[in-house]
Each structure stands twice: as structure tokens, then as C-alpha cells.
Design a protein around this motif. Sequence first.
Motif, PDB file in Angstrom:
ATOM      1  N   MET A 187      -7.222  16.894 -18.317  1.00 18.03           N
ATOM      2  CA  MET A 187      -7.085  15.488 -17.943  1.00 18.03           C
ATOM      3  C   MET A 187      -7.117  14.552 -19.146  1.00 18.03           C
ATOM      4  O   MET A 187      -6.548  13.474 -19.103  1.00 18.03           O
ATOM      5  CB  MET A 187      -8.183  15.102 -16.962  1.00 18.03           C
ATOM      6  N   GLU A 188      -7.808  14.972 -20.207  1.00 22.00           N
ATOM      7  CA  GLU A 188      -7.883  14.089 -21.369  1.00 22.00           C
ATOM      8  C   GLU A 188      -6.507  13.844 -21.980  1.00 22.00           C
ATOM      9  O   GLU A 188      -6.236  12.753 -22.484  1.00 22.00           O
ATOM     10  CB  GLU A 188      -8.840  14.676 -22.422  1.00 22.00           C
ATOM     11  N   LEU A 189      -5.650  14.850 -21.925  1.00 21.65           N
ATOM     12  CA  LEU A 189      -4.280  14.659 -22.426  1.00 21.65           C
ATOM     13  C   LEU A 189      -3.547  13.608 -21.614  1.00 21.65           C
ATOM     14  O   LEU A 189      -2.800  12.798 -22.161  1.00 21.65           O
ATOM     15  CB  LEU A 189      -3.519  15.984 -22.361  1.00 21.65           C
ATOM     16  N   ILE A 190      -3.729  13.640 -20.311  1.00 22.61           N
ATOM     17  CA  ILE A 190      -3.061  12.664 -19.449  1.00 22.61           C
ATOM     18  C   ILE A 190      -3.524  11.259 -19.795  1.00 22.61           C
ATOM     19  O   ILE A 190      -2.713  10.331 -19.956  1.00 22.61           O
ATOM     20  CB  ILE A 190      -3.333  12.959 -17.953  1.00 22.61           C
ATOM     21  N   LYS A 191      -4.826  11.097 -19.929  1.00 20.24           N
ATOM     22  CA  LYS A 191      -5.368   9.767 -20.241  1.00 20.24           C
ATOM     23  C   LYS A 191      -4.980   9.318 -21.644  1.00 20.24           C
ATOM     24  O   LYS A 191      -4.818   8.125 -21.898  1.00 20.24           O
ATOM     25  CB  LYS A 191      -6.884   9.772 -20.064  1.00 20.24           C
ATOM     26  N   LYS A 192      -4.805  10.294 -22.543  1.00 16.59           N
ATOM     27  CA  LYS A 192      -4.382   9.965 -23.904  1.00 16.59           C
ATOM     28  C   LYS A 192      -2.989   9.346 -23.921  1.00 16.59           C
ATOM     29  O   LYS A 192      -2.752   8.339 -24.610  1.00 16.59           O
ATOM     30  CB  LYS A 192      -4.396  11.238 -24.751  1.00 16.59           C
ATOM     31  N   TYR A 193      -2.077   9.937 -23.164  1.00 18.93           N
ATOM     32  CA  TYR A 193      -0.686   9.478 -23.202  1.00 18.93           C
ATOM     33  C   TYR A 193      -0.354   8.448 -22.125  1.00 18.93           C
ATOM     34  O   TYR A 193       0.690   7.792 -22.194  1.00 18.93           O
ATOM     35  CB  TYR A 193       0.254  10.674 -23.079  1.00 18.93           C
ATOM     36  N   VAL A 240       1.476  19.207 -15.411  1.00 14.33           N
ATOM     37  CA  VAL A 240       1.389  17.771 -15.093  1.00 14.33           C
ATOM     38  C   VAL A 240       2.025  16.917 -16.182  1.00 14.33           C
ATOM     39  O   VAL A 240       2.916  16.104 -15.910  1.00 14.33           O
ATOM     40  CB  VAL A 240      -0.073  17.355 -14.848  1.00 14.33           C
ATOM     41  N   LEU A 241       1.582  17.081 -17.425  1.00 11.08           N
ATOM     42  CA  LEU A 241       2.107  16.229 -18.500  1.00 11.08           C
ATOM     43  C   LEU A 241       3.595  16.475 -18.733  1.00 11.08           C
ATOM     44  O   LEU A 241       4.354  15.540 -18.980  1.00 11.08           O
ATOM     45  CB  LEU A 241       1.323  16.461 -19.793  1.00 11.08           C
ATOM     46  N   PHE A 242       4.012  17.726 -18.664  1.00  8.66           N
ATOM     47  CA  PHE A 242       5.439  18.029 -18.801  1.00  8.66           C
ATOM     48  C   PHE A 242       6.250  17.252 -17.767  1.00  8.66           C
ATOM     49  O   PHE A 242       7.261  16.618 -18.097  1.00  8.66           O
ATOM     50  CB  PHE A 242       5.650  19.535 -18.646  1.00  8.66           C
ATOM     51  N   CYS A 243       5.805  17.265 -16.513  1.00 13.93           N
ATOM     52  CA  CYS A 243       6.512  16.517 -15.465  1.00 13.93           C
ATOM     53  C   CYS A 243       6.487  15.022 -15.723  1.00 13.93           C
ATOM     54  O   CYS A 243       7.468  14.315 -15.452  1.00 13.93           O
ATOM     55  CB  CYS A 243       5.891  16.829 -14.106  1.00 13.93           C
ATOM     56  N   LEU A 244       5.384  14.543 -16.270  1.00 14.21           N
ATOM     57  CA  LEU A 244       5.278  13.111 -16.543  1.00 14.21           C
ATOM     58  C   LEU A 244       6.091  12.694 -17.767  1.00 14.21           C
ATOM     59  O   LEU A 244       6.168  11.510 -18.080  1.00 14.21           O
ATOM     60  CB  LEU A 244       3.810  12.715 -16.718  1.00 14.21           C
ATOM     61  N   ILE A 264       5.015  15.611  -7.200  1.00 10.64           N
ATOM     62  CA  ILE A 264       3.654  15.121  -6.953  1.00 10.64           C
ATOM     63  C   ILE A 264       3.119  14.292  -8.121  1.00 10.64           C
ATOM     64  O   ILE A 264       2.644  13.163  -7.910  1.00 10.64           O
ATOM     65  CB  ILE A 264       2.718  16.286  -6.570  1.00 10.64           C
ATOM     66  N   PRO A 265       3.180  14.781  -9.375  1.00 10.23           N
ATOM     67  CA  PRO A 265       2.720  13.922 -10.471  1.00 10.23           C
ATOM     68  C   PRO A 265       3.479  12.587 -10.552  1.00 10.23           C
ATOM     69  O   PRO A 265       2.869  11.539 -10.790  1.00 10.23           O
ATOM     70  CB  PRO A 265       2.978  14.774 -11.719  1.00 10.23           C
ATOM     71  N   LEU A 266       4.779  12.617 -10.320  1.00  4.43           N
ATOM     72  CA  LEU A 266       5.557  11.368 -10.379  1.00  4.43           C
ATOM     73  C   LEU A 266       5.201  10.440  -9.226  1.00  4.43           C
ATOM     74  O   LEU A 266       5.188   9.212  -9.393  1.00  4.43           O
ATOM     75  CB  LEU A 266       7.053  11.684 -10.364  1.00  4.43           C
ATOM     76  N   SER A 267       4.900  11.000  -8.064  1.00  2.60           N
ATOM     77  CA  SER A 267       4.493  10.169  -6.921  1.00  2.60           C
ATOM     78  C   SER A 267       3.207   9.412  -7.225  1.00  2.60           C
ATOM     79  O   SER A 267       3.019   8.281  -6.764  1.00  2.60           O
ATOM     80  CB  SER A 267       4.294  11.036  -5.674  1.00  2.60           C
ATOM     81  N   ILE A 268       2.331  10.046  -7.978  1.00  2.00           N
ATOM     82  CA  ILE A 268       1.071   9.392  -8.356  1.00  2.00           C
ATOM     83  C   ILE A 268       1.327   8.268  -9.347  1.00  2.00           C
ATOM     84  O   ILE A 268       0.755   7.177  -9.243  1.00  2.00           O
ATOM     85  CB  ILE A 268       0.098  10.433  -8.944  1.00  2.00           C
ATOM     86  N   ILE A 269       2.197   8.498 -10.295  1.00  2.00           N
ATOM     87  CA  ILE A 269       2.492   7.507 -11.339  1.00  2.00           C
ATOM     88  C   ILE A 269       3.305   6.332 -10.785  1.00  2.00           C
ATOM     89  O   ILE A 269       3.133   5.189 -11.211  1.00  2.00           O
ATOM     90  CB  ILE A 269       3.247   8.169 -12.509  1.00  2.00           C
ATOM     91  N   PHE A 270       4.193   6.613  -9.820  1.00  2.00           N
ATOM     92  CA  PHE A 270       5.056   5.575  -9.237  1.00  2.00           C
ATOM     93  C   PHE A 270       4.757   5.444  -7.737  1.00  2.00           C
ATOM     94  O   PHE A 270       5.514   5.939  -6.897  1.00  2.00           O
ATOM     95  CB  PHE A 270       6.529   5.925  -9.455  1.00  2.00           C
ATOM     96  N   PRO A 271       3.659   4.781  -7.377  1.00  3.48           N
ATOM     97  CA  PRO A 271       3.220   4.745  -5.973  1.00  3.48           C
ATOM     98  C   PRO A 271       4.118   3.945  -5.045  1.00  3.48           C
ATOM     99  O   PRO A 271       3.993   4.073  -3.824  1.00  3.48           O
ATOM    100  CB  PRO A 271       1.824   4.115  -6.063  1.00  3.48           C
ATOM    101  N   TYR A 272       5.027   3.146  -5.606  1.00  2.00           N
ATOM    102  CA  TYR A 272       5.890   2.320  -4.753  1.00  2.00           C
ATOM    103  C   TYR A 272       7.324   2.857  -4.688  1.00  2.00           C
ATOM    104  O   TYR A 272       8.238   2.162  -4.247  1.00  2.00           O
ATOM    105  CB  TYR A 272       5.883   0.874  -5.245  1.00  2.00           C
TER     106      TYR A 272
END
Length: 206
Positions: A1-7, A49-53, A79-87
Motif C-alpha cells: 500500500m505504501e507504493l500506492i500512497k507514494k504515487y 494494483v499499481l500496474f493497473c493504476l 476494480i482499482p480504476l473504479s476506486i480511483i474514478f468513483p464517478y
Amino acid sequence: MELIKKYFPNLLKEQIHKLYYLKNLYAYWNTRINIISRKTFYDFYQQHVLFCLGIAKVFSFFPGSSVLDLGTGGGFPGIPLSIIFPYTKFTLVDSIQKKINVVENIVRAIYLKNAYPICIRAEKLDKKFDFVVTRGISNINIIQNWIKNKFKQKSSYKIKNGSLYLKGGEISNEIKKFPHAIEYPLNYYFHEPFFYTKKVIWISNI
């Protein structure tokens, strides 16, 4: 998760929580159905996750747009993109029912309101979309043929409708028929060695 929060330092707490719970959920389901390779699960957040993001680093889906995740498998990249783009509305399609069952359970578990898993072959899906995303399920030439009739006639915004591919390795032969394709190397955005050969390919529907 730290990688996700980093980027992605500007994520909301709700988005961080959803992403955090993904690993435990996939660990649970992976003991029952082989959704993610056990060789790569140890590096879940980087390789999955990060690859998809990476798509979110090169492209922003506008609110109200519709996206087809073709061959979603266990829910990637949808799923990862749905979280990042909720609308943005994501339709996650796969022809294997047991995989879609897992995706449905994960979508419910993290209360994703904008992700809609469907078990169906892409060519039988009677819907039109603004964009298509997919993670390396087949050759780009083959996929472009599958999705050629899946786009809305007109975009709701100035951005052209099109497809985004997550790929690794040499892809020049795959895109030579698409001179307007744009290649985004992910090592420009993510500095870990895993991303040295990874890229997002954007092909507009023109």
C-alpha cells in the motif's frame, strides 16, 4: 500500500481503505480459485494494483463516462480504476463465471457502487462504451477487432473515445497497424524495476 500512497498522494481516506482491503480479499479468494498467480501475489500492490493504476497516470476518465474492462479476470484493471474514478461507470466482463463470482464478491465487500461485473463474451455484449481498458489478455490486433463495434458513436466530451492497453515487453508488431497509437512507458511515472518494460497503449476510436 505504501507504493500506492507514494504515487497517488491525494487519495481520499475512503479510497485508501478500499485499496487496503483488496489484498486480504484476494488472498481469501485465491485459496479457493486461482485468480492471481501465486508467483506474483507476494507483490500484489506493485504487480497488480499499481500496474493497473498506470492508466490513471496517463488518462483521466471524466465523470459520467462508461468504461468496458474487457477480460477482467479477477477484476483487473477494472476494480482499482473504479476506486480511483468513483464517478465513472465500469462494466467488468469475463466469459468465466467463477472469476466473475469472485469479482462480484469483492465489489460488494468494498461497497463499490460504480463497478458492474458481467459474465459474457465480449462479442455478445449489446452495449456501447466511451472507453475500453484491458490488461494483456491478447494481441492488440485481435482485441481491436473484438471491440470495433463497442464504442459510442460520439463522445460526450472533447476526448475521443478509445481503448487503453496495459502491456509489457516488445509490442511494435502489435501496434504497427495503428499509426495513431500512443505509447506511454510506465517507468516514466513509476521508478521500480518492474515497470521498465511496462506501458500503456492508447488507441483512439477514429
